[in-house]
Design an enzyme around this catalytic site. Structure first.
Site, PDB file in Angstrom:
ATOM      1  N   CYS A  88     -28.141  84.173  58.747  1.00  0.00           N
ATOM      2  CA  CYS A  88     -27.733  83.381  57.589  1.00  0.00           C
ATOM      3  C   CYS A  88     -27.976  84.234  56.343  1.00  0.00           C
ATOM      4  O   CYS A  88     -29.128  84.583  56.051  1.00  0.00           O
ATOM      5  CB  CYS A  88     -28.533  82.088  57.525  1.00  0.00           C
ATOM      6  SG  CYS A  88     -28.017  81.061  56.145  1.00  0.00           S
ATOM      7  N   CYS A 230     -21.297  82.211  51.181  1.00  0.00           N
ATOM      8  CA  CYS A 230     -21.662  82.419  52.592  1.00  0.00           C
ATOM      9  C   CYS A 230     -21.857  83.917  52.871  1.00  0.00           C
ATOM     10  O   CYS A 230     -20.885  84.685  52.900  1.00  0.00           O
ATOM     11  CB  CYS A 230     -20.620  81.828  53.545  1.00  0.00           C
ATOM     12  SG  CYS A 230     -21.209  81.784  55.251  1.00  0.00           S
TER      13      CYS A 230
HETATM   14  O1  PYC Z   1     -24.885  82.432  54.024  1.00  0.00           O
HETATM   15  O2  PYC Z   1     -24.546  83.238  56.029  1.00  0.00           O
HETATM   16  C1  PYC Z   1     -24.673  82.302  55.260  1.00  0.00           C
HETATM   17  C2  PYC Z   1     -24.566  80.929  55.785  1.00  0.00           C
HETATM   18  C3  PYC Z   1     -24.300  80.562  57.069  1.00  0.00           C
HETATM   19  C4  PYC Z   1     -24.295  79.164  57.087  1.00  0.00           C
HETATM   20  C5  PYC Z   1     -24.560  78.722  55.814  1.00  0.00           C
HETATM   21  N1  PYC Z   1     -24.724  79.824  55.024  1.00  0.00           N
END
Ligand code: PYC
Length: 306
Positions: A88, A230
């Site tokens: 994550c 993300c």
């Molecule tokens: O930032 O890799 C990330 C992530 C995965 C799920 C939520 N955030």
């Protein structure tokens, strides 16, 4: 009473709850092995930490575990409302921002490999992620109620279906979060029939802010959207662009999220194919305290959200 110390943070709007003390011992070994024990024997702790009534479906949890890799300073396992995550990105940035006593550069063992995180002078954190790569340049998916959807599949610590041609191609906005969530949920379900590795769906459109390169909407496996760009999704996207010859080693890419927060990313070619991405973002601590689980509370171990 079971007590767990925690620090909450958000990275570009996406929350992380880091449990610092009180989680049961997972028996040692590699972090991947400890993640297997977590999933098998301690899933009720996952629910208690991130699900209602203490948490919510958006929250990503993190626990610290002993690493096995000789170079690693710490091991981390991430999880959400429905299970464990391989890696994550926003969560790694959140963990580092939550632990100011860590060295400025730390090597972290995750279930999917080694990640390095460095604190920058402006409070941002840069993470050098696991090898990221394009898995399929194009897959066609027949989505019930929607029709034909085409996307690329890429890995960045989690596996993403990347879609540029969708109903919000001309602009991704908070106004459309509900509709985009429903669309991505249907696409994810159908995509898993074609490629069971896919666990996230990422839509792209032009950025709202000049100077950024793209705006995204990312649906996570538990049905919530990522408030940040993300970290693993941006890694997957950079691997895809690099494979298509649209991003060169060292070029800076600015990925904007649906909430407007931004991660910057850069890649270097990996000797085994694909790229090693470095993603930079900023996290802020929002709360710290103690979770308590009363064994006589029928909902004390969390409400099962799926
Ligand atoms: O930032 O890799 C990330 C992530 C995965 C799920 C939520 N955030």
């Amino acid at each position: 009473m079971i007590l767990l110390s925690f620090i909450d943070s958000h990275t570009g709007g996406e929350p992380t709850r880091l449990v610092t003390h009180g989680f049961p011992n997972l028996g040692g070994g590699t972090v991947a092995e400890q993640a297997t024990v977590f999933a098998r024997d301690f899933d009720h702790y996952r629910r208690a930490i991130v699900n209602e009534p203490r948490g919510n479906d958006v929250l990503v949890g993190a626990i610290l575990v002993p690493p096995s890799h000789p170079d690693a300073n710490l091991g981390v396992i991430f999880f959400n409302n429905v299970g464990l995550l391989g890696m994550c990105g926003h969560g790694t940035i959140g963990v580092v921002a939550s632990l100011p006593d860590l060295p400025d550069t730390v090597v972290i063992e995750t279930p999917v490999g080694i990640v390095t995180a460095s604190r920058n002078a402006d409070k941002s954190v840069s993470i050098t992620n696991v090898r990221s790569y394009l898995m399929s340049e194009s897959i066609d998916i027949a989505v019930p109620g929607i029709g034909a959807v085409t996307g690329a599949v890429a890995y960045g610590g989690n596996t993403f279906l990347l879609i540029t041609d969708h109903p919000w191609s001309s602009g991704i906005s908070m106004r459309d979060v509900r509709a985009m969530t429903q669309y991505c949920e249907a696409v994810l379900l159908a995509a898993r029939q074609v490629d069971p590795n896919v666990d996230h769906v990422e839509l792209f459109a032009a950025p709202e802010v000049p100077g950024n390169d793209s705006r995204n909407f990312v649906l996570c496996p538990g049905g919530q959207y990522d408030r940040s760009p993300c970290g693993t999704g941006t890694s997957a996207k950079l691997a895809w662009l690099h494979a298509l010859g649209k991003l060169t080693d060292g070029e800076v890419y600015r990925q904007e999220s649906v909430t407007g927060s931004v991660f910057t990313g850069q890649v270097v070619s990996h000797p085994d194919g694909g790229v090693t991405p470095t993603i930079t973002g900023t996290a802020f601590v929002t709360a710290r305290g103690e979770l308590s689980i009363d064994p006589t509370d029928d909902l004390g171990w969390g409400i099962v959200s799926e």
